[in-house]
Design an enzyme around this catalytic site. Structure first.
Site, PDB file in Angstrom:
ATOM      1  N   CYS A   1      -4.839   1.841  -4.242  1.00 37.64           N
ATOM      2  CA  CYS A   1      -4.021   2.986  -3.847  1.00 37.64           C
ATOM      3  C   CYS A   1      -2.634   3.185  -4.573  1.00 37.64           C
ATOM      4  CB  CYS A   1      -3.433   2.455  -2.203  1.00 37.64           C
ATOM      5  SG  CYS A   1      -2.603   1.292  -2.169  1.00 37.64           S
TER       6      CYS A   1
ATOM      7  N   HIS B   1       0.869  -1.194  -0.128  1.00 36.39           N
ATOM      8  CA  HIS B   1      -0.077  -0.058   0.125  1.00 36.39           C
ATOM      9  C   HIS B   1       1.076   1.219   0.022  1.00 36.39           C
ATOM     10  CE1 HIS B   1      -2.995   2.806   1.221  1.00 36.39           C
ATOM     11  NE2 HIS B   1      -2.043   3.355   2.387  1.00 36.39           N
TER      12      HIS B   1
END
Length: 658
Positions: A102, A34
């Protein structure tokens, strides 16, 4: 004046990917990444829409590492205007763990701020993961997690648990998947007026894109998209284009029908809005100046282009690139009516012997056997379990006039019986175990028993009785022949359960079954050969049905998704062909073996790599043709007499054998 741009990198698996990825996927994956962008004293990331917090204050805590992405000369006000525009596209409902996440957002931001892109080890992770058998098997479930739920669809936890079963370690896989899904879907943080983080409303994880379409906003994301799809179709559009709005529903429908979801072979679909992010840069790379424009790609290279709202041309272009990327199996074009007429239903041995006689014979064996002192159950306890628990169930289930509804075995009955079976396999010689195996043969016709046995419970009867059959082959006698015959029939009946059939075709159980099947196909006893041919047919039918279904649904025949493997198919095909060559007595054995051979060869994903040359070496066509004429030792005057068997043998020899 310039500002420093950094990339915060987090691991959604909390280190589990680095430790466990190789045993789960066969490939080292160091993290489930992420990322967020840190610039102008803020941390910006995508989760529940675009979220902003103070650096290091997101719900992910401190970053695992920080990447220096260089400097930007763009001022903060211009960047805020860019974020305002991007909020319309990076909404909570569009989040997807693999396709629009993301990292897609940070890649766009880095491209806007610096003209660069995030590191390849991050943006290429979905492609690397999906290229593994484990990742490919999980793709449909991950897609299901991010789509509108349909009636009767499994909830996310159930779907995740089901998908984890493709792993060699389902419990571990389920734990990792649930952890990643929880963190990936967790809420982002928005700044309050005083600069503190506030929890947002919960993410609606199942309300995302109506079609499996990748939203592309920069060249780096588009290159990553092309790298993840052998066949791909890009839709170049713009908000001010009326024809684009007309054709878009058709594009979405085609993406649903011809995309890669559901485990099938298909194309990846991308949408590039020239007015969003760096969409014009993507369009410029391929000379797109007008919208709508559609371009197909094969292995990352442009194949064809369709301009305007041409629905028929778009569909034809998509069909062509999918055909080029995933050509059908060479046998799909063959006309094989005799093979197609063979039912996939398993061959079962359903004859019911007198239960009291079988139990009486087994009791006599128990009484005559020296009972090991190490046994946890006494002879009396074992016999009591059989007479008071097992026998009443079998008599009720297989009565001459069976009741309605049929009684099914309960877990309590099966657990008691399994414990007695474990004791008997240790105490009795092989020649005394065939009544026990015969009782289980009957029981496996009960769907409840197949479901229970498929779960691999302690003292699983198949795991206990099957290795004894290997020993029976190594020490032939009349008594061991009876046991071998009964176990072969028991295994054939196990294929009445779909779940148990799959278990028999994977791992150590398949190895033991094959060790019994292959020599039994060549056994001197005709009854043993018939039972072995039936077992071979049932195993082959499971594979053939899955492959036919894959062709019909457009998923394609993918070896990595098969329960069988190339070496196993080569071994079994070789044994079947040798058994056909040697069979001189029974037309029915030849029939079952030929059908088994046809099911294994037709639509095999290994046909081009090894099977075709193997059939040539085995002289398969000659062997099959020899069964249609009077041969050395063949009893029939003119070979096989039954017309339907002759048609099948002739068709297999002519159509499937080189």
């Amino acid at each position: 004046m310039t500002s420093q741009v950094k990339l915060y990198v987090y691991d959604l698996s909390n280190g589990m990917a680095r430790q466990m990825s190789r045993q789960l996927t066969g490939r080292q994956i160091d993290g489930i990444w992420h990322t967020s962008v840190v610039v102008y004293g803020k941390e910006i990331f995508y989760g529940q829409g675009i979220n902003i917090t103070l650096p290091g204050r997101s719900h992910h805590g401190s970053p695992l590492q920080v990447e220096d992405m260089g400097e930007t000369s763009i001022d903060e006000e211009t960047f805020n205007e860019y974020l305002s525009e991007m909020r319309e596209h990076y909404t909570a409902d569009k989040y997807h763990l693999l396709e629009f996440n993301c990292n897609s957002f940070t890649n766009d931001c880095i491209g806007f701020l610096t003209g660069g892109s995030i590191p390849s080890y991050i943006k290429d992770l979905p492609t690397d993961f999906l290229s593994t058998p484990f990742g490919a098997a999980l793709r449909p479930t991950i897609d299901a997690m991010y789509r509108r739920p349909s009636p009767g669809a499994a909830p996310i936890p159930a779907a995740t648990a089901a998908a984890a079963n493709v792993s060699p370690n389902p419990q571990l896989a389920s734990s990792i998947l649930q952890s990643i899904a929880t963190q990936a879907q967790a809420g982002g943080f928005h700044p309050s007026p005083n600069g503190n983080a506030q929890s947002p409303p919960p993410l609606q994880a199942t309300q995302t894109l109506t079609a499996p379409i990748n939203i592309i906003t920069n060249p780096a994301s588009f290159r990553s998209f092309l790298g993840g799809h052998r066949a791909a179709v890009a839709f170049f559009t713009s908000a001010t284009c009326p024809p684009c709005r007309m054709i878009e529903p058709i594009f979405e429908r085609l993406a649903e029908e011809k995309g890669v979801q559901g485990g099938r072979n298909g194309a990846g679909f991308a949408k590039i809005d020239l007015g969003v992010g760096m969409g014009r840069n993507v369009a410029a790379e391929y000379g797109v100046r007008a919208t709508p424009t559609f371009i197909s790609f094969l292995d990352g290279k442009k194949v064809e282009e369709v301009k305007g709202a041409d629905a028929a041309g778009l569909k034809s272009m998509i069909d062509l690139v999918i055909f080029q990327a995933f050509p059908p199996h060479p046998h799909t074009a063959l006309s094989v009516p005799a093979i197609q007429a063979v039912s996939f239903n398993p061959i079962l041995f359903s004859q019911v012997p007198p239960i009291d006689s079988v139990l009486g014979k087994l009791s006599a064996f128990i009484d005559a056997a020296p009972w090991p002192s190490t046994q946890t159950q006494s002879q009396v306890q074992v016999k009591t379990a059989l007479t008071s628990t097992v026998a009443p169930y079998l008599k009720a289930r297989f009565a001459t006039t069976p009741p309605t509804p049929l009684p099914s075995a309960t877990p309590a009955i099966l657990s008691t019986w399994a414990q007695a079976t474990a004791a008997l396999t240790l105490a009795l010689p092989i020649e005394s175990l065939f009544p026990l195996a015969d009782m289980w043969r009957l029981a496996l016709l009960d769907p409840a028993v197949g479901t229970w046995s498929a779960a691999s419970p302690p003292s699983d009867p198949i795991a206990l009785l099957l290795p004894k059959a290997v020993t029976a082959l190594q020490n032939p006698s009349k008594g061991s022949r009876n046991y071998l015959l009964t176990v072969l029939r028991m295994l054939s009946n196990a294929f009445s359960s779909t779940a148990l059939a799959r278990r028999l075709l994977i791992g150590n159980v398949r190895g033991d079954m094959t060790s019994v099947l292959v020599p039994s196909l060549l056994h001197e006893d005709a009854s043993v050969r018939t039972a072995a041919a039936s077992l071979a047919f049932n195993a082959a039918a499971v594979l053939q049905k899955a492959r036919v279904d894959a062709v019909r649904t457009g998923r394609g025949i993918q070896a990595e998704n098969e329960v069988a493997d190339e070496d196993w198919e080569v071994e079994v095909i070789s044994a079947i062909m040798e058994a056909i060559d040697r069979e001189k007595e029974s037309e029915e054995v030849v029939h079952r073996l030929t059908a088994s051979f046809a099911f294994l060869v037709r639509l095999s994903p290994f046909y081009d790599t090894q099977i075709q040359s193997l059939l040539d070496v085995l002289q398969s066509k000659k062997v099959l043709k020899s069964k249609l004429v009077k041969g050395d030792g063949w009893n029939a005057d003119n070979g096989i007499a039954k017309k339907d068997i002759r048609r099948l043998v002739d068709e297999v020899a002519a159509k499937l054998c080189p």
